[in-house]
Design an enzyme around this catalytic site. Structure first.
Site, PDB file in Angstrom:
ATOM      1  N   ASP A   1       0.838  -1.192   0.180  1.00  0.00           N
ATOM      2  CA  ASP A   1       0.054   0.055   0.116  1.00  0.00           C
ATOM      3  C   ASP A   1       1.039   1.289   0.024  1.00  0.00           C
ATOM      4  O   ASP A   1       1.920   1.164   0.603  1.00  0.00           O
ATOM      5  CB  ASP A   1      -1.069   0.040   1.189  1.00  0.00           C
ATOM      6  CG  ASP A   1      -1.765  -1.237   1.132  1.00  0.00           C
ATOM      7  OD1 ASP A   1      -2.107  -1.687   0.365  1.00  0.00           O
ATOM      8  OD2 ASP A   1      -2.310  -1.565   2.586  1.00  0.00           O
TER       9      ASP A   1
ATOM     10  N   ASP B   1      -2.847  -4.486  -4.510  1.00  0.00           N
ATOM     11  CA  ASP B   1      -3.190  -3.714  -3.270  1.00  0.00           C
ATOM     12  C   ASP B   1      -3.513  -2.438  -3.371  1.00  0.00           C
ATOM     13  O   ASP B   1      -3.543  -1.706  -4.420  1.00  0.00           O
ATOM     14  CB  ASP B   1      -2.014  -3.911  -2.311  1.00  0.00           C
ATOM     15  CG  ASP B   1      -1.864  -5.143  -1.712  1.00  0.00           C
ATOM     16  OD1 ASP B   1      -2.601  -5.864  -0.958  1.00  0.00           O
ATOM     17  OD2 ASP B   1      -0.950  -6.070  -1.874  1.00  0.00           O
TER      18      ASP B   1
ATOM     19  N   ASP C   1      -5.155   2.133   2.446  1.00  0.00           N
ATOM     20  CA  ASP C   1      -6.152   0.952   3.024  1.00  0.00           C
ATOM     21  C   ASP C   1      -6.078   1.195   4.663  1.00  0.00           C
ATOM     22  O   ASP C   1      -5.087   1.414   5.260  1.00  0.00           O
ATOM     23  CB  ASP C   1      -5.422  -0.512   2.612  1.00  0.00           C
ATOM     24  CG  ASP C   1      -5.972  -0.912   1.515  1.00  0.00           C
ATOM     25  OD1 ASP C   1      -6.425  -0.115   0.455  1.00  0.00           O
ATOM     26  OD2 ASP C   1      -5.347  -1.943   0.969  1.00  0.00           O
TER      27      ASP C   1
ATOM     28  N   ARG D   1     -13.023   0.380  -5.255  1.00  0.00           N
ATOM     29  CA  ARG D   1     -12.733   0.840  -3.842  1.00  0.00           C
ATOM     30  C   ARG D   1     -12.307   2.222  -3.531  1.00  0.00           C
ATOM     31  O   ARG D   1     -11.255   2.733  -3.241  1.00  0.00           O
ATOM     32  CB  ARG D   1     -11.609  -0.071  -3.627  1.00  0.00           C
ATOM     33  CG  ARG D   1     -11.659  -1.627  -3.284  1.00  0.00           C
ATOM     34  CD  ARG D   1     -10.917  -2.326  -2.740  1.00  0.00           C
ATOM     35  NE  ARG D   1     -10.965  -3.795  -2.754  1.00  0.00           N
ATOM     36  CZ  ARG D   1     -10.255  -4.804  -2.764  1.00  0.00           C
ATOM     37  NH1 ARG D   1      -8.659  -4.355  -1.975  1.00  0.00           N
ATOM     38  NH2 ARG D   1     -10.519  -6.079  -2.746  1.00  0.00           N
TER      39      ARG D   1
END
Length: 488
Positions: free
Chosen positions: A291, A320, A324, A377
């Site tokens: 990330d 990834d 996050d 996302r």
């Protein structure tokens, strides 16, 4: 992003007022004797936000007398208000009488020292501020020895007021959250709003040391530990493993291009962290957690004015995330960032099987971010409720085929999506995704250009803080002009 075995958590004590046990007068006297008698004190009580049936308040306690090794603040509500949860103190209520007792880390209060606590409460017909306070049984008069000075400074922050504004949203849905006032487009705010103002607030390294680093090794050393510190990054450093950031830290880039290429920042088991003005291009998941910025069991964090993307010189993919937020992280604000040219951009909650750890946490605010050709996302949310997504700009490059959705709520999450600008996004919101069970989305006052109809379902918990929503049709211009690096 890669999963990690949860570690033992340190949590602030929260106590529901309905099950609280009152502190007796005899017990209060005993505590005052043990902690030394307070001979002078001042209290500032501020109603930080208010909505129909609920409010949050911040309370600053100044000790004007002898040093204290423990303290209990007392007051009475006159209109039936109830404390429902709190931070930085253990709260108890019997009828209208409330006590707030120090927790382990803030019991020592020197002469002139200030303890800051806060709580969320409920009200019905009225919400007046308390008329007086006691500290360890002694009335606070704002002076030593009981001189007739003001007992406290009660204040109210302006509460959000409902305001209807016509937009092109095809199906706005009702929400129990207070409707904020609409504000015209203008210069972007630089101050912190949203969830990172809650739970005691987020100050990063304020009051600590200030260091400027010009190499990766210096950066890695400077951001360690829990002492308050501000670390300025001057330069863009290539790296192959995450840079681990400790608590009570502000990390800020100098100029518009300082940051990292090839790895990211790892905020694990940290508290009170600010990350601003960094340009981070990450590569493969084999480099650390994969990330650009990863929050893992991090409480009270502000991620602001960063540029996060894939390092396209290494090809495509990047499974990834760019940002996050996992493992019961909480009280997070993500503001004025550019997240772009990536597949899975921002995840809240890493697994469908992590309900026991994540439920009641993962409360995040996303505002004034640009999600540009982020395939999905933006964010995808598990368990967090409410997650607040407002005044963000969503854009899909028409030539980019690997695109599935904007915002998704799964695993019982509740997401309020309001005042955003969607351009070329066929599926702005999803109420479930993949094999995950569904969540709730309330969408209102969004603006759509060549985009589809949002999916909505259920209701979302109330937003506890004050905020204003820009006119949705102006969001694209405002965000593109001011998000990313070089604007703080």
């Amino acid at each position: 992003m890669l999963s990690r075995t949860p570690t033992r958590r340190r949590r602030l004590a929260f106590l529901n007022a309905a099950t609280a046990v009152a502190v007796t007068a005899a017990g209060l006297a005993t505590l005052a004797s043990q902690a030394y008698a307070a001979t002078g004190c001042k209290v500032t009580y501020t109603i930080a936000s208010e909505w129909p049936g609920g409010f949050t308040a911040n309370v600053d306690i100044t000790n004007l007398g002898d040093p204290l090794s423990g303290w209990t603040l007392g007051w009475s509500f006159s209109a039936g208000q109830q404390v429902t949860s709190g931070w930085n103190a253990t709260f108890s209520q019997s009828g209208g009488n409330v006590t707030a007792t120090n927790v382990s880390y803030n019991g020592s209060l020197a002469t002139g020292g200030v303890a800051s606590i806060g709580f969320q409460g409920s009200w019905t017909s009225a919400n007046p501020v308390p008329g007086s306070f006691t500290l360890n049984g002694v009335t606070c008069t704002g002076d030593v020895g009981g001189s007739p000075s003001p007992t406290q400074s009660p204040t109210r922050s302006p509460s959000s007021s409902p305001s209807a504004s016509p937009t092109r949203s095809p199906s706005p849905s009702p929400s129990p959250s207070p409707s904020p006032s609409q504000s015209p487009s203008g210069p972007p705010p630089t101050g912190l709003i949203g969830w990172a103002t809650q739970g005691g607030g987020t100050t990063g390294g304020a009051g600590g040391s200030n260091t400027t680093v010009t190499s990766l090794s210096a950066l890695t050393a400077a951001v360690k530990g829990t002492a308050a510190k501000t670390v300025q990054i001057n330069g863009n450093f290539s790296c192959s493993d995450d840079v681990r950031v400790g608590s009570n830290t502000t990390v800020v880039g100098v100029g518009a291009s300082s940051g990292l290429t090839g790895c990211g920042l790892n905020l694990a088991d940290a508290t009170n962290v600010i990350v601003r003005n960094l340009k981070i291009s990450k590569v493969l998941a084999s480099n650390g957690n994969g990330d650009a910025i990863h929050l893992d069991n991090t409480k009270r964090a502000w991620i602001d004015h960063n540029d996060l993307s894939s390092d396209t010189s290494h090809g495509t993919d990047y499974y990834d995330g760019l940002l996050d937020i996992t493992h019961a992280s909480d009280y997070v604000t993500v503001s004025w960032n550019k997240l772009h040219d990536h597949v899975k951009c921002s995840l809240v909650g890493h697994s469908d099987n992590n309900a026991s750890e994540d439920t009641g946490h993962l409360r995040v605010t996303y505002h004034h971010n640009a999600f540009q050709t982020c395939a999905q996302r933006n964010p995808r949310v598990r368990f967090g409720n409410p997650v607040h997504v407002f005044n963000n700009y969503y854009y899909k490059n028409p030539s980019y085929t690997d695109y599935s959705y904007g915002v998704a709520a799964t695993c019982g999450a509740g997401v309020l999506v309001e005042g955003n600008y969607f351009e070329n996004v066929s599926d702005p919101t999803h109420t479930k995704e993949g094999s995950s069970p569904g969540g709730s989305i309330v969408a209102r006052n969004n603006y759509f250009v060549n985009s589809g109809t949002p999916q909505t379902s259920g209701s979302v918990a109330s937003i506890p803080y004050s905020y204003s929503v820009d006119t949705p049709s102006t969001v694209k211009t405002t965000v593109l002009a001011n998000a990313g690096t070089g604007h703080i």
